[in-house]
Design a protein around this motif. Structure first.
Motif, PDB file in Angstrom:
ATOM      1  N   UNK A  74       0.807  -1.222   0.000  1.00 38.45           N
ATOM      2  CA  UNK A  74       0.000   0.000   0.000  1.00 38.45           C
ATOM      3  C   UNK A  74       0.838   1.268   0.000  1.00 38.45           C
ATOM      4  N   UNK A  75       2.167   1.169   0.228  1.00 39.48           N
ATOM      5  CA  UNK A  75       3.038   2.353   0.186  1.00 39.48           C
ATOM      6  C   UNK A  75       4.115   2.212  -0.885  1.00 39.48           C
ATOM      7  N   UNK A  76       3.848   1.411  -1.886  1.00 39.51           N
ATOM      8  CA  UNK A  76       4.882   1.076  -2.869  1.00 39.51           C
ATOM      9  C   UNK A  76       5.315   2.289  -3.690  1.00 39.51           C
ATOM     10  N   UNK A  77       4.395   3.218  -3.960  1.00 37.47           N
ATOM     11  CA  UNK A  77       4.760   4.385  -4.760  1.00 37.47           C
ATOM     12  C   UNK A  77       5.538   5.420  -3.954  1.00 37.47           C
ATOM     13  N   UNK A  78       5.668   5.194  -2.655  1.00 38.21           N
ATOM     14  CA  UNK A  78       6.550   6.017  -1.827  1.00 38.21           C
ATOM     15  C   UNK A  78       7.906   5.343  -1.677  1.00 38.21           C
ATOM     16  N   UNK A  79       8.130   4.278  -2.442  1.00 37.30           N
ATOM     17  CA  UNK A  79       9.407   3.572  -2.400  1.00 37.30           C
ATOM     18  C   UNK A  79       9.514   2.588  -1.256  1.00 37.30           C
ATOM     19  N   UNK A  80       8.384   2.226  -0.647  1.00 32.78           N
ATOM     20  CA  UNK A  80       8.379   1.285   0.481  1.00 32.78           C
ATOM     21  C   UNK A  80       7.789  -0.026  -0.022  1.00 32.78           C
ATOM     22  N   UNK A  81       8.608  -1.046  -0.094  1.00 35.01           N
ATOM     23  CA  UNK A  81       8.212  -2.316  -0.687  1.00 35.01           C
ATOM     24  C   UNK A  81       7.967  -3.389   0.365  1.00 35.01           C
ATOM     25  N   UNK A  82       7.282  -4.435  -0.043  1.00 38.63           N
ATOM     26  CA  UNK A  82       7.090  -5.605   0.803  1.00 38.63           C
ATOM     27  C   UNK A  82       8.454  -6.161   1.224  1.00 38.63           C
ATOM     28  N   UNK A  83       8.630  -6.406   2.520  1.00 39.05           N
ATOM     29  CA  UNK A  83       9.891  -6.952   3.023  1.00 39.05           C
ATOM     30  C   UNK A  83      10.879  -5.917   3.491  1.00 39.05           C
ATOM     31  N   UNK A  84      10.648  -4.635   3.183  1.00 40.86           N
ATOM     32  CA  UNK A  84      11.540  -3.582   3.670  1.00 40.86           C
ATOM     33  C   UNK A  84      11.447  -3.464   5.191  1.00 40.86           C
ATOM     34  N   UNK A  85      12.519  -2.973   5.799  1.00 37.74           N
ATOM     35  CA  UNK A  85      12.519  -2.636   7.221  1.00 37.74           C
ATOM     36  C   UNK A  85      12.446  -1.117   7.323  1.00 37.74           C
ATOM     37  N   UNK A  86      11.387  -0.602   7.956  1.00 34.08           N
ATOM     38  CA  UNK A  86      11.267   0.851   8.118  1.00 34.08           C
ATOM     39  C   UNK A  86      11.750   1.232   9.511  1.00 34.08           C
ATOM     40  N   UNK A  87      12.483   2.343   9.572  1.00 35.35           N
ATOM     41  CA  UNK A  87      13.023   2.857  10.829  1.00 35.35           C
ATOM     42  C   UNK A  87      12.177   4.056  11.237  1.00 35.35           C
ATOM     43  N   UNK A  88      11.700   4.059  12.465  1.00 43.60           N
ATOM     44  CA  UNK A  88      10.784   5.091  12.928  1.00 43.60           C
ATOM     45  C   UNK A  88      11.281   5.720  14.213  1.00 43.60           C
ATOM     46  N   UNK A  89      11.117   7.031  14.297  1.00 39.83           N
ATOM     47  CA  UNK A  89      11.403   7.733  15.546  1.00 39.83           C
ATOM     48  C   UNK A  89      10.093   7.897  16.309  1.00 39.83           C
ATOM     49  N   UNK A  90      10.105   7.511  17.569  1.00 39.88           N
ATOM     50  CA  UNK A  90       8.898   7.631  18.386  1.00 39.88           C
ATOM     51  C   UNK A  90       8.510   9.099  18.525  1.00 39.88           C
ATOM     52  N   UNK A  91       7.260   9.411  18.197  1.00 37.70           N
ATOM     53  CA  UNK A  91       6.738  10.768  18.327  1.00 37.70           C
ATOM     54  C   UNK A  91       5.223  10.713  18.352  1.00 37.70           C
ATOM     55  N   UNK A  92       4.602  11.688  18.971  1.00 32.12           N
ATOM     56  CA  UNK A  92       3.142  11.764  19.023  1.00 32.12           C
ATOM     57  C   UNK A  92       2.611  12.834  18.080  1.00 32.12           C
ATOM     58  N   UNK A  93       3.496  13.492  17.318  1.00 37.85           N
ATOM     59  CA  UNK A  93       3.067  14.559  16.414  1.00 37.85           C
ATOM     60  C   UNK A  93       3.622  14.309  15.023  1.00 37.85           C
ATOM     61  N   UNK A  94       3.006  14.938  14.033  1.00 41.01           N
ATOM     62  CA  UNK A  94       3.471  14.794  12.660  1.00 41.01           C
ATOM     63  C   UNK A  94       3.033  16.007  11.862  1.00 41.01           C
ATOM     64  N   UNK A  95       3.777  16.285  10.802  1.00 45.59           N
ATOM     65  CA  UNK A  95       3.422  17.337   9.856  1.00 45.59           C
ATOM     66  C   UNK A  95       2.774  16.712   8.631  1.00 45.59           C
ATOM     67  N   UNK A  96       1.976  17.503   7.932  1.00 37.87           N
ATOM     68  CA  UNK A  96       1.367  17.017   6.705  1.00 37.87           C
ATOM     69  C   UNK A  96       2.439  16.515   5.749  1.00 37.87           C
ATOM     70  N   UNK A  97       2.210  15.333   5.193  1.00 40.16           N
ATOM     71  CA  UNK A  97       3.167  14.731   4.267  1.00 40.16           C
ATOM     72  C   UNK A  97       4.116  13.755   4.914  1.00 40.16           C
ATOM     73  N   UNK A  98       4.193  13.732   6.260  1.00 41.31           N
ATOM     74  CA  UNK A  98       5.036  12.750   6.943  1.00 41.31           C
ATOM     75  C   UNK A  98       4.448  11.351   6.773  1.00 41.31           C
ATOM     76  N   UNK A  99       5.304  10.354   6.651  1.00 36.23           N
ATOM     77  CA  UNK A  99       4.872   8.956   6.684  1.00 36.23           C
ATOM     78  C   UNK A  99       4.994   8.492   8.125  1.00 36.23           C
ATOM     79  N   UNK A 100       3.881   8.026   8.677  1.00 33.59           N
ATOM     80  CA  UNK A 100       3.820   7.738  10.111  1.00 33.59           C
ATOM     81  C   UNK A 100       3.210   6.364  10.372  1.00 33.59           C
ATOM     82  N   UNK A 101       3.463   5.862  11.576  1.00 33.37           N
ATOM     83  CA  UNK A 101       2.659   4.782  12.132  1.00 33.37           C
ATOM     84  C   UNK A 101       1.545   5.455  12.929  1.00 33.37           C
ATOM     85  N   UNK A 102       0.303   5.235  12.512  1.00 32.40           N
ATOM     86  CA  UNK A 102      -0.851   5.857  13.148  1.00 32.40           C
ATOM     87  C   UNK A 102      -1.724   4.785  13.778  1.00 32.40           C
TER      88      UNK A 102
END
Length: 228
Positions: free
Chosen positions: A149-177
Motif C-alpha cells: 500500500x506504500x509502494x509508490x513512496x518507495x516502500x516495498x514488501x519486506x523492507x525494514x522501516x526505521x521510525x522515531x517515536x513521536x506523538x506529532x506529525x506534519x502534513x506529508x510525513x509517513x507515520x505509524x498511526x
C-alpha cells in the motif's frame, strides 16, 4: 500478529467458508463480533486485506477469499493460496561492513504498509541501522513491511522501516498511526480541519479519513533498509 478482533473476524470468515462455501455478510460479521456498526467491519476487512490475509474479488458481492491464516489457526488440510506477484518471506537485514558505526534496533513486528499496536511491544529480531538514520535523536524502533500500500513512496514488501517515536506529525510525513486504539498502519499523514487523512501510496487503496480524536501518531519514518 493480529489484533484480537482482526483474528476473530478472520476465524469467523474462515469457518463460514469451510461450512457454507460463501463468506458471511457484513451484518453477520458485525453481529458475530458484537460491533455497533459495519464501519468497524470495513476497517477490519481493509486491515486484513492490506496485510495479505484475505483478498476481495472485484465485481462480485460478498466475495472474500482467504489467502493465508496466522500460525495456530490453520485447520488440517488448509493450503494457503498464493497471490500472483507476492514476495517470498523476507529475511532479517544482515549487518554491513559499517556495522561498527551502526546501532542495533529491535524489529518490533510487521506493519502492513496495518499492524496491531500489540505487535510493537515484542521484539522478534534486531537489525543494524546506520547511525546517520538516527541523527534526529530520540527513541527509535523498526518494523518489517508486509504489503504494497506504500509502494509508490518507495516502500516495498519486506523492507525494514526505521521510525522515531513521536506523538506529532506534519502534513506529508509517513507515520505509524494508531486508529481507535485498535489498529496501527503505515500511511502518509494529512490533517484536514478536524479530520486526519491517512493516505496510501498506491491507487489500489483508498484514503481513509477519521476524526482527529480517533488517530494517534506512534512514530515518524526516518529511514528504510531494503532486503534483496
Amino acid at each position: 500478529m493480529l489484533t484480537k478482533k482482526q483474528k476473530d473476524l478472520l476465524e469467523f470468515i474462515h469457518k463460514r467458508l469451510q461450512k457454507d462455501g460463501v463468506p458471511p455478510s457484513f451484518d453477520e460479521m458485525k453481529d458475530a463480533l458484537d460491533l455497533r456498526s459495519k464501519s468497524g467491519i470495513h476497517r477490519l476487512i481493509t486491515a486484513l486485506e492490506e496485510r495479505g490475509f484475505i483478498r476481495r474479488l472485484a465485481h462480485r458481492a460478498r466475495a472474500i477469499e482467504i489467502v493465508k491464516l496466522p500460525d495456530g489457526m490453520a485447520a488440517p488440510g488448509f493450503e494457503p493460496k498464493v497471490i500472483e506477484g507476492g514476495a517470498a518471506e523476507p529475511t532479517p537485514a544482515a549487518p554491513t561492513a559499517s556495522a561498527a558505526a551502526a546501532q542495533e534496533l529491535a524489529v518490533m513486528g510487521k506493519i502492513a504498509a496495518g499492524v496491531p499496536i500489540e505487535a510493537i511491544s515484542h521484539a522478534h529480531n534486531h537489525v543494524a541501522v546506520p547511525g546517520q538514520m538516527l541523527k534526529s535523536g530520540g527513541q527509535h524502533y523498526a518494523l518489517e513491511v508486509e504489503g504494497d500500500s506504500m509502494i509508490n513512496a518507495g516502500i516495498n514488501n519486506g523492507d525494514i522501516v526505521i521510525l522515531r517515536e513521536t506523538a506529532t506529525a506534519d502534513n506529508g510525513d509517513i507515520v505509524v498511526a494508531l486508529i481507535e486504539e485498535e489498529e496501527a498502519t503505515l500511511k502518509t499523514y494529512r490533517r484536514v480541519g478536524s479530520s486526519i487523512a491517512l493516505e496510501a501510496a498506491n491507487p489500489a487503496y483508498e484514503t481513509r479519513v477519521f476524526d482527529d480524536d480517533k488517530v494517534r501518531v506512534q512514530g515518524r519514518l526516518v529511514g528504510l533498509i531494503r532486503n534483496y
